[in-house]
Scaffold this active site. Structure first.
Site, short mmCIF file in Angstrom:
data_model
loop_
_atom_site.label_atom_id
_atom_site.label_comp_id
_atom_site.label_asym_id
_atom_site.label_seq_id
_atom_site.Cartn_x
_atom_site.Cartn_y
_atom_site.Cartn_z
N GLY A 239 23.96 39.24 41.14
CA GLY A 239 24.29 40.60 40.73
C GLY A 239 23.55 41.72 41.41
O GLY A 239 23.94 42.89 41.30
N CYS A 346 52.87 48.94 52.59
CA CYS A 346 53.74 49.88 51.88
C CYS A 346 53.27 50.09 50.45
O CYS A 346 53.97 49.74 49.47
CB CYS A 346 55.18 49.39 51.92
#
Length: 421
Positions: A239, A346
């Protein structure tokens, strides 16, 4: 620190010109530095000093077999979350006693395969998983070493999609229920309790959340020992964040993390396991892309690249920042201009940066996304019929393709037609 630096006006990966790699392999392409991977692993290993420990690299950050072998040869263990990652670790030559199996949805088939191939421990996430592993192990005449992942309900102060230690997250057993869960695990055949697991999230930029979680783990360790459990390992997860934006202040260093671990848990005499991924791999990789078009829009201009969200999804998924730099070093005093930097997919979400100041560029110029080594190639897809991006590893003055770009024929060949068509 990384090993991607300008030399004589050109960006290099260690001693190799990035433009040379792009010319040989094409773009987009991921490039990793072996020296950076090595340095970052050693920083973590040294940060834990004389404390008995194992640094288990989180394969989900960048799971290429070549990266796993490089780190495994340095003495790293591996944290895996699927049998696919497990088999990659084994293919890299990492022995089962250095592989930790995490993840909330391990199947019985995955459990059996890991038991057969050898495993350091399973980090269990729920009571149903605990019972399933007991049945699998007992049926095989095996004993599975286990920890139970506890959820300490600590706010990691990170992006909501990568926070894992709050009560509303899907991970782990609430710490208030941990003693009952450990009592059940100890009574189940086929399981051997060896420790506690905790992981509160990714890209943490301060130590306070870790300290709060580890303090709770220390208290739980003493309570479980009083209940008669042999708690000899503490798996603290990963982390610790990296500085994606170079202008921002840097997150804590591994040595500071190690000092905090010793301060909160050192008195318990446990072996420490940590599972860093991003901090080892993040700054060890870049994504290189070619500028296809420079488009003038209404009130904004666009740099359209050949890399897209299917190659690097972090900006679209996490609103993540990556420094984007030209391969040719800008001349001193050059005035930047703001551009929206986008890909050809797209989707409006196929946007890497908005109004990002960039030096003058022309079509065909190359740019690099810094700090792209973690959660880049591993999350890539073939969306819009775009072949998976290749990966290259550099060591000194040599480089090798460690995952080739598939041809369109290979990509299409993975599809098959049913007999009725």
């Amino acid at each position: 620190m990384d090993h991607f630096l300008y030399r004589a006006g050109q960006l290099h990966a260690e001693d190799v010109s990035v433009a040379e790699i792009a010319a040989a392999v094409g773009t987009p392409v991921y490039i990793y530095s072996a020296a950076t991977l090595t340095r970052h692993f050693r920083l973590f290993d040294e940060a834990l000093g004389e404390t008995p420990h194992l640094v288990c690299y989180a394969a989900k950050a960048a799971g290429n077999v070549a990266i796993l072998k490089l780190l495994g040869d340095l003495g790293a263990g591996v944290d895996v979350v699927s049998i696919g990652e497990y088999l990659k670790a084994k293919a890299a030559g990492i022995p089962g006693e250095r592989i930790v199996f995490s993840g909330v949805g391990k199947t019985r088939g995955e459990m059996a395969a890991a038991l057969e191939g050898g495993i350091r421990q399973f980090n269990l996430e729920s009571e149903p998983e605990m019972r399933a592993l007991s049945e699998v192990a007992s049926g095989m005449g095996a004993v599975a070493p286990v920890t139970i992942r506890v959820n300490p309900d600590v706010d990691a102060k990170t992006h909501a999609k990568i926070a894992t230690g709050r009560s509303e997250n899907k991970f782990g057993i609430p710490i208030a229920k941990a003693r009952a869960a450990y009592a059940e695990a100890a009574a189940l055949p086929g399981l051997k309790v060896v420790g506690i697991d905790v992981h509160i999230g990714s890209q943490l930029t301060e130590l306070a959340p870790f300290e709060a979680a580890f303090t709770k783990v220390a208290q739980l360790t003493e309570a479980l020992r009083a209940d008669g459990h042999d708690i000899s390992r503490l798996d603290l997860g990963g982390g610790l964040g990296i500085p994606y934006e170079r202008s921002n202040s840097a997150p804590p260093l591994p040595v500071e993390y190690g000092q905090m671990v010793q301060r909160t848990l050192g008195h318990l005499g446990c072996e420490i396991e940590i599972e860093p991924g991003r901090l080892i791999a993040g700054n060890a990789g870049i994504l290189v892309s070619t500028l296809i078009y420079l488009k003038e829009g209404e009130g904004r201009d666009f740099l359209i690249l050949d890399a897209a969200m299917n190659d690097l999804i972090r900006p679209a998924m996490y609103d993540a920042w990556h420094d984007i730099v030209p391969l040719a070093e800008p001349a001193p005093g050059v005035e930047p201009r703001p551009y929206d930097i986008v890909g050809p997919v797209c989707e409006t979400g196929d946007t890497f940066a908005r109004a990002r100041p960039m030096p003058p560029l022309t079509e065909g110029d190359l740019v690099a996304f810094r700090s792209a080594g973690a959660y880049g190639a591993v999350m890539a897809s073939e969306y819009n019929g775009r072949p998976l991006v290749p990966e290259v590893l550099v060591s000194g003055d040599q480089f090798a393709v460690i995952r080739p770009r598939p041809s369109y024929e290979e990509m299409i060949g993975r599809d098959s037609l049913p007999t009725w068509l």
